[in-house]
Design an enzyme around this catalytic site. Structure first.
Site, PDB file in Angstrom:
ATOM      1  N   HIS A  32     -24.246  27.296 -43.667  1.00  0.00           N
ATOM      2  CA  HIS A  32     -24.836  27.616 -44.963  1.00  0.00           C
ATOM      3  C   HIS A  32     -24.951  29.115 -45.219  1.00  0.00           C
ATOM      4  CE1 HIS A  32     -28.633  26.306 -42.814  1.00  0.00           C
ATOM      5  NE2 HIS A  32     -28.884  27.543 -43.119  1.00  0.00           N
ATOM      6  N   GLU A  84     -14.598  12.584 -54.145  1.00  0.00           N
ATOM      7  CA  GLU A  84     -14.470  13.190 -52.816  1.00  0.00           C
ATOM      8  C   GLU A  84     -14.239  12.151 -51.721  1.00  0.00           C
ATOM      9  OE1 GLU A  84     -17.494  16.814 -52.539  1.00  0.00           O
ATOM     10  OE2 GLU A  84     -18.385  15.085 -53.512  1.00  0.00           O
ATOM     11  N   ASP A 105     -13.492  17.918 -49.514  1.00  0.00           N
ATOM     12  CA  ASP A 105     -13.930  16.703 -48.837  1.00  0.00           C
ATOM     13  C   ASP A 105     -12.894  15.596 -48.933  1.00  0.00           C
ATOM     14  OD1 ASP A 105     -16.431  17.014 -47.536  1.00  0.00           O
ATOM     15  OD2 ASP A 105     -17.334  17.398 -49.483  1.00  0.00           O
ATOM     16  N   CYS A 135     -12.071  20.991 -58.244  1.00  0.00           N
ATOM     17  CA  CYS A 135     -12.935  22.145 -57.962  1.00  0.00           C
ATOM     18  C   CYS A 135     -12.985  22.512 -56.486  1.00  0.00           C
ATOM     19  CB  CYS A 135     -14.345  21.906 -58.503  1.00  0.00           C
ATOM     20  SG  CYS A 135     -15.178  20.521 -57.737  1.00  0.00           S
TER      21      CYS A 135
HETATM   22  C1  PEP Z   1     -15.265  19.715 -52.340  1.00  0.00           C
HETATM   23  O1  PEP Z   1     -15.604  18.905 -51.491  1.00  0.00           O
HETATM   24  O2  PEP Z   1     -14.075  19.958 -52.654  1.00  0.00           O
HETATM   25  C2  PEP Z   1     -16.282  20.475 -53.093  1.00  0.00           C
HETATM   26  C3  PEP Z   1     -15.968  21.256 -54.099  1.00  0.00           C
HETATM   27  O3  PEP Z   1     -17.556  20.362 -52.661  1.00  0.00           O
HETATM   28  P1  PEP Z   1     -18.183  21.215 -51.446  1.00  0.00           P
HETATM   29  O4  PEP Z   1     -17.135  22.205 -50.996  1.00  0.00           O
HETATM   30  O5  PEP Z   1     -19.420  21.833 -51.975  1.00  0.00           O
HETATM   31  O6  PEP Z   1     -18.434  20.142 -50.412  1.00  0.00           O
HETATM   32 MG    MG Z   2     -17.669  18.373 -51.286  1.00  0.00          MG
END
Ligand code: PEP
Ligand code: MG
Length: 756
Positions: free
Chosen positions: A370, A612, A636, A683
């Site tokens: 984090h 995801e 993910d 994203c």
């Molecule tokens: C992802 O899993 O692609 C995502 C954008 O979420 P995070 O990276 O916050 O898990």
């Molecule tokens: Mg994610």
């Protein structure tokens, strides 16, 4: 194991040292005065200070009695000679006949053959060995325990001078080092890409002890008593607060803290150190250093872990003792900070001046993701798993962090430095060129418009909307502000944060993703689930559906923050449509409640989900009826699709999203969403990589959300691309069965003048 009280003469020595420390002169001059003072007070012919330099070298920094020409010349490896032995053991050594000791080595340049006996103690600070303080006598002197204690206490004063690299001006130091401090490169794991050049700063908790020597022992003892009582009170209050502590591992840790905090041995050793003439804070530091040094060679992982408890407790106690006066100044830090830490909390990172912070190197990357997330939000390169880096780097060393290639170069040679500086300069120029694209639209040569958005987490990230000319925030990670707080924010606090985001976005759309905690993002005030595979464990929507109040509070805060303006919300890690329905039902309840309370309802409300988890792809018809938009979380999605941990250095890159399986999976999702009339974007990290973004546009994605610094490169790619010819090219690759299509796509870009 109490410390014997120091004699009056030792106290007098400490008081005189204090005067020297407070007196005029450079640190080196003060050190020279100190060795003379110690030698005369301890009736020794020799007193020397060896300082531990990077590369595990102990260098003679000051001496009285040995030849002064040996200063900065004599160097011993850790473990070499008696001085090296003391450093390696982090324990004192008294030898009436030093030359008979099995570890003795003879250094002719020092002239030490005249001296028979030796007493040496490690110079410790924060449990780390920073050097060795030695006295020597011509006779076969047997040093008493009391003398050893005195020298150990005196070593604390010396530690103040030695630690932190202020002993010599840094230029002088670098000039003097010549070829002794060799350049080294340490490899690690890329936690956030990028390149930066700067000066090394070690992250240490910013507690500085100003007063070492007690004016009045009784006053110091009662200060200690009060601070201990305060600390116990605070720990008890924490344990009593069920909301905060809950059950499980977190609680066990706090219980153990309390046990150690009440440990009579620990406290009596601190009192004894005060009896020896130290202030309460110096005594805590002294005993802590001692404890750390004793634990140092401990191989039992359980006991090594306990060391962190001691670290934390000593820090807590120091905080109670120092109040707000212990926070060291950040002003002396260089303008280009490359921060080095074993591990650190995300809030601590934000203590540094954002304009000065250029990169982060972590010795232990695993538990710290984090902090890496926050660093990513700050858009600085981050290297994790940089093994033993803290032993190799010295404060203010020149450093290049090349996270793209998972390496950090410490004290690079001039030509290496120049090469990287040139690369960095080109990048800066390129960034300036991208900035000039801010107001042009992201349209392909054949007129297809792509919506480019940024991923954000901190309020300050929103500034990037203006700077990059992005269309909106495609992913606002709400967990980021949660990670930086010391307690769970209530509805008011959350509403305040979301309001700021909406207002700062100034009419541009923001997609708020509800809490994605768990996995690698554990809240400091919340015990984690202890899952063996946390990425596939109790995280994101799984947590918030099991703790619906948490989700309802968040949704309430979002509705309140929107205050009648448009609002977009999406849920993370939805695995089945039923979960979306459950989350949506909570949202509807909150909307109803808001209406009943006469609050402004969002003018338009768009509700979507992250895609995801592969299972959700098999319920597309039902899902598409319910959502206003979909956002593919490729980070993910692909780790689950390929059964390949995204954080693992061994397999993180093993499978390529731009593979036949990856692209065909995405393209099916895009086709289905298109047929259902539901906008679909992406994203994950790949959206920000120009070649990957090109492929995504080729399969029909029209909405991308990425780190702000990628907007320029991706927009440049888009403006040089003809999507029609790419689509036709991709058709020809349908039956290719290679590991990856990356090379083919790269060739396409090259042949068609696409700027990737
Ligand atoms: C992802 O899993 O692609 C995502 C954008 O979420 P995070 O990276 O916050 O898990
Ligand atoms: Mg994610």
């Amino acid at each position: 194991m109490g410390l014997p009280p120091l004699t009056t003469s030792s106290r007098r020595l400490l008081a005189r040292l204090r005067d020297v420390m407070a007196g005029p002169g450079t640190p080196q001059e003060r050190l020279d005065r100190i060795v003379r003072l110690i030698a005369s007070d301890m009736v020794s012919e020799v007193c020397s200070v060896y300082v531990l330099r990077a590369g595990e070298v102990l260098e003679l920094y000051a001496t009285t009695g040995l030849r002064s020409t040996a200063i900065h010349q004599t160097r011993l490896g850790v473990g070499e000679g008696l001085v090296g032995y003391i450093a390696s053991q982090a324990r004192p050594l008294a030898a009436a006949n030093a030359q008979e000791h099995p570890n003795f080595v003879f250094r002719p340049e020092t002239g030490e053959e005249d001296y028979q006996s030796l007493l040496g103690v490690p110079i410790l600070r924060g449990g780390r060995v920073h050097g060795v303080l030695v006295v020597q006598n011509r006779t076969h002197r047997r040093y008493t325990d009391e003398e050893t204690e005195t020298l150990e206490t005196v070593a604390m004063v010396v530690a103040e001078l030695v630690a932190g690299g202020r002993l010599m001006g840094r230029d002088e130091r670098h000039a003097l080092d010549g070829d002794s401090l060799l350049p080294i490169t340490i490899h690690g794991v890329r936690l956030n890409g990028g390149l930066a050049i700067g000066e090394a700063v070690r992250h240490e908790p910013h507690l500085t002890i100003q007063r070492l020597v007690a004016d009045d022992v009784d006053v110091e003892l009662s200060r200690l008593e009060e601070a201990v009582a305060e600390m116990h009170g605070a720990l008890d209050a924490m344990l009593a607060d069920r909301k905060m502590v809950g059950e499980g591992e977190h609680r066990d840790i706090l219980e153990t803290y309390r046990m150690i905090a009440e440990d009579a041995g620990w406290l009596s050793r601190i009192s004894d150190a005060i009896g020896g003439g130290l202030t309460a804070e110096a005594a805590v530091e002294r005993v802590h250093s001692d404890t750390r040094a004793r634990f140092r060679n401990q191989s039992d992982p359980y006991l090594r872990e306990r060391l962190h408890d001691f670290d934390d407790l000593a820090n807590r106690l120091l905080q109670h003792l120092l109040g707000n006066n212990g926070n060291g100044s950040m002003e002396d830090l260089p303008d280009n900070i490359i921060l080095f830490a074993r591990t650190m909390g995300p809030a601590a990172l934000l203590d540094y001046d954002r304009r000065k912070l250029k990169g982060l190197v972590l010795e232990d990357g695993s538990a710290t993701t984090h902090v890496a997330i926050v660093a990513r939000a700050l858009d600085i390169p981050v290297l994790g798993h940089a093994k033993d880096v803290l032993e190799k780097v010295e404060p203010f060393d020149s450093v290049i962090i090349d996270a793209d290639n998972a390496q950090v170069l410490i004290r690079p040679e001039d030509d290496v430095h120049e090469t990287f500086s040139a690369t960095l300069k080109t990048r800066v120029q390129r960034m300036a060129a991208y900035a000039s694209l801010k107001d042009v639209s992201a349209v392909t040569k054949d007129g297809i418009e792509i919506s480019l958005n940024i991923n954000a987490g901190l309020i300050s990230d929103v500034d990037n909307l203006e700077e990059t000319g992005a269309d909106g925030i495609g992913l606002y990670r709400t967990e980021i502000p949660f990670l930086n707080l010391t307690e769970m924010p209530d509805v008011d606090k959350q509403a305040e944060i979301y309001t700021k985001i909406i207002e700062q976005a100034d009419g541009k759309p923001v997609i708020f993703r509800t809490l994605d905690v768990g996995g690698d993002k554990n809240l400091p005030y919340w015990s984690d689930a202890g899952d063996e595979n946390p990425a596939m464990g109790w995280r994101a929507i799984r947590v918030t559906l099991d703790r619906p109040v948490l989700l309802r509070h968040q949704l309430r805060a979002l509705i309140r923050a929107s205050d009648g303006r448009p609002l977009s919300i999406m849920f993370p890690m939805i695995t089945e449509v039923a979960e979306f329905d459950a989350a949506r039902a909570l949202l509807d309840r909150e909307l109803k409640l808001a209406k009943e309370r006469g609050r402004n309802i969002p003018e338009t409300l768009r509700v979507g989900t992250m895609l995801e988890v592969p299972a959700l792809a098999f319920q597309m018809p039902a899902l598409l009826k319910r959502v206003d938009f979909l956002s593919i979380g490729s980070n993910d999605l692909f780790q689950f699709l390929f059964a390949s941990d995204r954080g693992s250095p061994r397999i993180g890159d093993r499978y390529d999203p731009l593979s036949p399986a990856g692209l065909s999976f995405l393209s099916q999702l895009v086709d289905q969403a298109g047929a259902g009339g539901v906008p679909i974007g992406l994203c994950g990290e790949m959206a920000g990589r120009p070649l990957d973004a090109m492929a995504l546009i080729g399969i029909g994605i029209r909405n991308l959300s990425m780190t702000p610094s990628s907007i320029g490169p991706v927009k440049t790619m888009i403006r040089s691309l003809s999507q029609g010819s790419l689509e036709r090219y991709l058709d020809t690759l349908k039956d290719v069965a290679e590991h990856s299509l990356r090379e083919q796509l790269r060739s396409f870009a090259r042949d068609h003048g696409v700027e990737i």
